[in-house]
Design a protein around this motif. Structure first.
Motif, short mmCIF file in Angstrom:
data_model
loop_
_atom_site.label_atom_id
_atom_site.label_comp_id
_atom_site.label_asym_id
_atom_site.label_seq_id
_atom_site.Cartn_x
_atom_site.Cartn_y
_atom_site.Cartn_z
N GLY A 448 0.78 -1.23 0.00
CA GLY A 448 0.00 0.00 0.00
C GLY A 448 0.81 1.28 0.00
O GLY A 448 0.25 2.37 0.03
N GLN A 449 2.16 1.19 -0.09
CA GLN A 449 2.99 2.38 0.00
C GLN A 449 3.31 2.99 -1.36
O GLN A 449 3.73 4.15 -1.43
CB GLN A 449 4.30 2.05 0.70
CG GLN A 449 4.14 1.57 2.14
CD GLN A 449 5.47 1.34 2.81
OE1 GLN A 449 6.43 2.07 2.58
NE2 GLN A 449 5.54 0.30 3.65
N TYR A 450 3.13 2.23 -2.42
CA TYR A 450 3.56 2.69 -3.74
C TYR A 450 2.44 2.53 -4.75
O TYR A 450 1.53 1.71 -4.58
CB TYR A 450 4.79 1.91 -4.22
CG TYR A 450 5.99 2.02 -3.32
CD1 TYR A 450 6.89 3.06 -3.45
CD2 TYR A 450 6.22 1.06 -2.32
CE1 TYR A 450 8.00 3.16 -2.62
CE2 TYR A 450 7.32 1.15 -1.49
CZ TYR A 450 8.21 2.21 -1.63
OH TYR A 450 9.29 2.31 -0.81
N ASP A 451 2.55 3.30 -5.82
CA ASP A 451 1.76 3.07 -7.02
C ASP A 451 2.56 2.16 -7.94
O ASP A 451 3.79 2.32 -8.06
CB ASP A 451 1.44 4.38 -7.72
CG ASP A 451 0.47 5.24 -6.92
OD1 ASP A 451 -0.34 4.67 -6.16
OD2 ASP A 451 0.53 6.47 -7.05
N GLN A 452 1.89 1.23 -8.57
CA GLN A 452 2.57 0.19 -9.34
C GLN A 452 1.91 0.02 -10.70
O GLN A 452 0.69 -0.13 -10.80
CB GLN A 452 2.53 -1.13 -8.57
CG GLN A 452 3.10 -2.32 -9.32
CD GLN A 452 3.09 -3.58 -8.46
OE1 GLN A 452 3.54 -3.57 -7.32
NE2 GLN A 452 2.55 -4.65 -9.01
N ALA A 453 2.72 0.06 -11.75
CA ALA A 453 2.24 -0.18 -13.12
C ALA A 453 3.02 -1.35 -13.70
O ALA A 453 4.24 -1.41 -13.60
CB ALA A 453 2.45 1.07 -13.98
N SER A 454 2.31 -2.28 -14.31
CA SER A 454 2.93 -3.47 -14.90
C SER A 454 2.94 -3.35 -16.41
O SER A 454 1.93 -2.97 -17.03
CB SER A 454 2.16 -4.73 -14.48
OG SER A 454 2.22 -4.90 -13.07
N MET A 455 4.07 -3.68 -17.00
CA MET A 455 4.25 -3.55 -18.44
C MET A 455 4.66 -4.90 -19.03
O MET A 455 5.51 -5.59 -18.51
CB MET A 455 5.32 -2.51 -18.75
CG MET A 455 5.53 -2.26 -20.25
SD MET A 455 6.87 -1.07 -20.57
CE MET A 455 8.32 -2.09 -20.26
N GLU A 456 4.04 -5.25 -20.13
CA GLU A 456 4.40 -6.43 -20.91
C GLU A 456 5.15 -5.96 -22.15
O GLU A 456 4.74 -4.98 -22.78
CB GLU A 456 3.12 -7.17 -21.32
CG GLU A 456 3.31 -8.40 -22.18
CD GLU A 456 1.97 -8.98 -22.61
OE1 GLU A 456 1.99 -10.01 -23.31
OE2 GLU A 456 0.92 -8.39 -22.29
N PHE A 457 6.26 -6.63 -22.50
CA PHE A 457 7.03 -6.13 -23.64
C PHE A 457 7.85 -7.24 -24.29
O PHE A 457 8.11 -8.28 -23.71
CB PHE A 457 7.96 -4.99 -23.19
CG PHE A 457 9.13 -5.43 -22.36
CD1 PHE A 457 10.39 -5.62 -22.91
CD2 PHE A 457 8.98 -5.63 -20.99
CE1 PHE A 457 11.46 -6.02 -22.14
CE2 PHE A 457 10.06 -6.03 -20.20
CZ PHE A 457 11.31 -6.21 -20.78
#
Length: 488
Positions: A448-457
């Motif tokens: 809950g401390q960070y914003d997280q974005a996941s990327m596929e590449f």
């Protein structure tokens, strides 16, 4: 002393910002009488021929559905200007802007600095649409469109330094014109960055009234656009009940597969939804399949509704032929180099399944690179100055399985034995990067401390993919402190 300092420039704080629609928008001032002028010092306007401010490209932004992104109540298309600024100008923190003229007035837009900085240049970008051509304009109006436009640096003493690195006339501007497809393409021979490649957006083949022109390299896995001047086939313009009943098709054959695709290269001006007989050219775009080594193109003009008129433009029956970049022999050795320095920009551990790009990486790391190697016999096994033309390297990425794929070109870095090594700055894909309004989906991390974005590449070189050992795509995780990711 650098060239800019010889002009007596002082430090000027760069103005940057972020808009909420995914476009770079900082200011929108009307310049009442300030057309580009010629000056001799920092207090006046001058023309730059020393590669301090360089327009790379200026094009409409595709909407991934065959058209272009629009903005505003009039549905104006959105243009993106890509500008490279020299290290000397960046060191003095000069503001970068674009000037363009519509409706007699000159309108100014300030560009934002990106994270791409390599080969003696830093990249700036700006999107603009105010008072620009819109998709509802007639074909005649679009063909006759001429928008003077030019990037410039704001000098500390009040003058402006305009890009004249490929404009000979010191009081002239670039022109966005209907004749040139409403875009300004890249000239790879002008102010070429060191250790990098020009940015390409696929290839375009233009069949003009007087000949055939090719812009960009045709490569497997990349888009190919065909522009066709309708006056090359002026006959077979049949009608039915007063409405147009004819079409002009582009046919594209991919070899050796023999696959053929076709698409119309004409459209009609509409009068409140009813087509008129006024036709105008529209581009046809298709993707070049993997394994293609040559493309053939020809055109068929025909009338329907009982009219058997038919005409061809096929290079006297031979078709127009174009070579496609050949497949590379090997791609691999993917390494992840994230460090504060000491080692080289590509010295790191094997990539494995992917990477994590956290707050330490963003704030402290000197290198944030994904490096990999490509081999192609007779191409990478020597110091090849034409490497960027012969090997087309892209990274394809997306931030969710339901989102469209995006593409960025990857620059060459150096050679390792007989291999060419490429370096991708992972910060350039960071959805939480500075001066960027995050459009990609993200969620809270497990703690809950960070914003997280996941990327596929995955990476492709001339149609040959670089993926995980099991054939699946790599993954990347971007983390940042929870905050407003569109700073004002």
């Amino acid at each position: 002393m650098n060239a800019l300092k010889r002009l007596g420039l002082l430090v000027l704080a760069s103005l940057v910002g972020c808009a909420g629609e995914g476009f770079v928008e900082v200011d929108d001032s009307i310049v009442g009488s300030g057309a580009p002028l010629v000056g001799v010092d920092g207090s006046k306007d001058g023309s730059d021929t020393g590669c301090n401010v360089v327009l790379r490209s200026m094009k409409r932004i595709p909407n991934n559905t065959g058209g272009y992104v629009t903005q505003g109540p009039s549905g104006s298309w959105v243009w993106k200007a890509v500008i490279d600024v020299s290290d000397a100008a960046v060191a003095e923190n000069l503001s970068v802007a674009v000037l363009y003229q519509r409706s007699q007035a000159w309108r100014s837009k300030t560009a934002a600095k990106t994270t791409v900085s390599e080969g003696g240049f830093t990249r700036f970008e700006v999107d603009f649409w105010e008072d620009m051509p819109a998709e509802g304009m007639s074909g005649t109006a679009l063909r006759n469109t001429r928008v003077p436009v030019i990037p410039y640096l704001v000098l500390a003493q009040g003058g402006r330094l305009f890009d004249h690195n490929r404009i000979a006339d010191p009081v002239a501007s670039y022109v966005i014109s209907g004749e040139a497809g409403l875009q300004i393409g890249e000239d790879a021979g002008v102010c070429k960055p060191a250790s990098t490649i020009p940015v390409r957006d696929g290839a375009t083949v233009r069949f003009t009234a007087s000949g055939v022109e090719t812009a960009g390299a045709i490569a497997a896995g990349s888009p190919l656009t065909v522009d066709y001047a309708l006056e090359r086939l002026p006959n077979c313009r049949g009608t039915h009940n007063g409405f147009p009943a004819w079409d002009l098709l582009a046919n594209v054959r991919f070899l050796p597969s023999g696959q053929v695709v076709e698409g119309s290269v004409r459209a009609f001006v509409n009068n409140y939804g009813t087509p008129t007989s006024q036709a105008y050219a529209v581009p046809f775009t298709t993707d070049v399949p993997a394994g293609t080594n040559r493309v053939e193109i020809w055109f068929r003009n025909y009338s329907g509704a009982g009219n058997n008129c038919e005409a061809w433009d096929s290079n006297n029956g031979q078709n127009y032929g174009f070579d496609v970049l050949g497949a590379v022999g090997w791609i691999g050795n993917a390494d992840l180099a994230i460090s504060r320095g000491g080692a080289g920009p590509c010295d790191g551990a094997a990539l494995g399944d992917g990477f994590t790009y956290d707050t330490w990486t963003r704030q402290r790391a000197a290198y944030r690179n994904l490096c990999f190697q490509v081999w192609k016999q007779g191409t990478t096994d020597f110091a090849n100055p034409n490497l960027w033309q012969q090997i087309d390297v892209q990274v394809h990425f997306r931030y969710g399985p339901d989102l469209p794929w995006q593409t960025a070109y990857v620059p060459s870095f150096d050679r390792v034995g007989n291999n060419a090594r490429y370096k991708l700055d992972l910060g350039s894909l960071d959805p939480f990067r500075s001066y960027y309004c995050t459009q990609e989906p993200y969620a809270k991390s497990a703690d809950g401390q960070y914003d997280q974005a996941s990327m596929e590449f995955f990476v492709v070189a001339n149609g040959v993919p670089l993926k995980k050992a099991d054939g699946s795509n790599f993954t990347g995780t971007y983390l940042d402190y929870s905050m407003n990711h569109c700073p004002k």
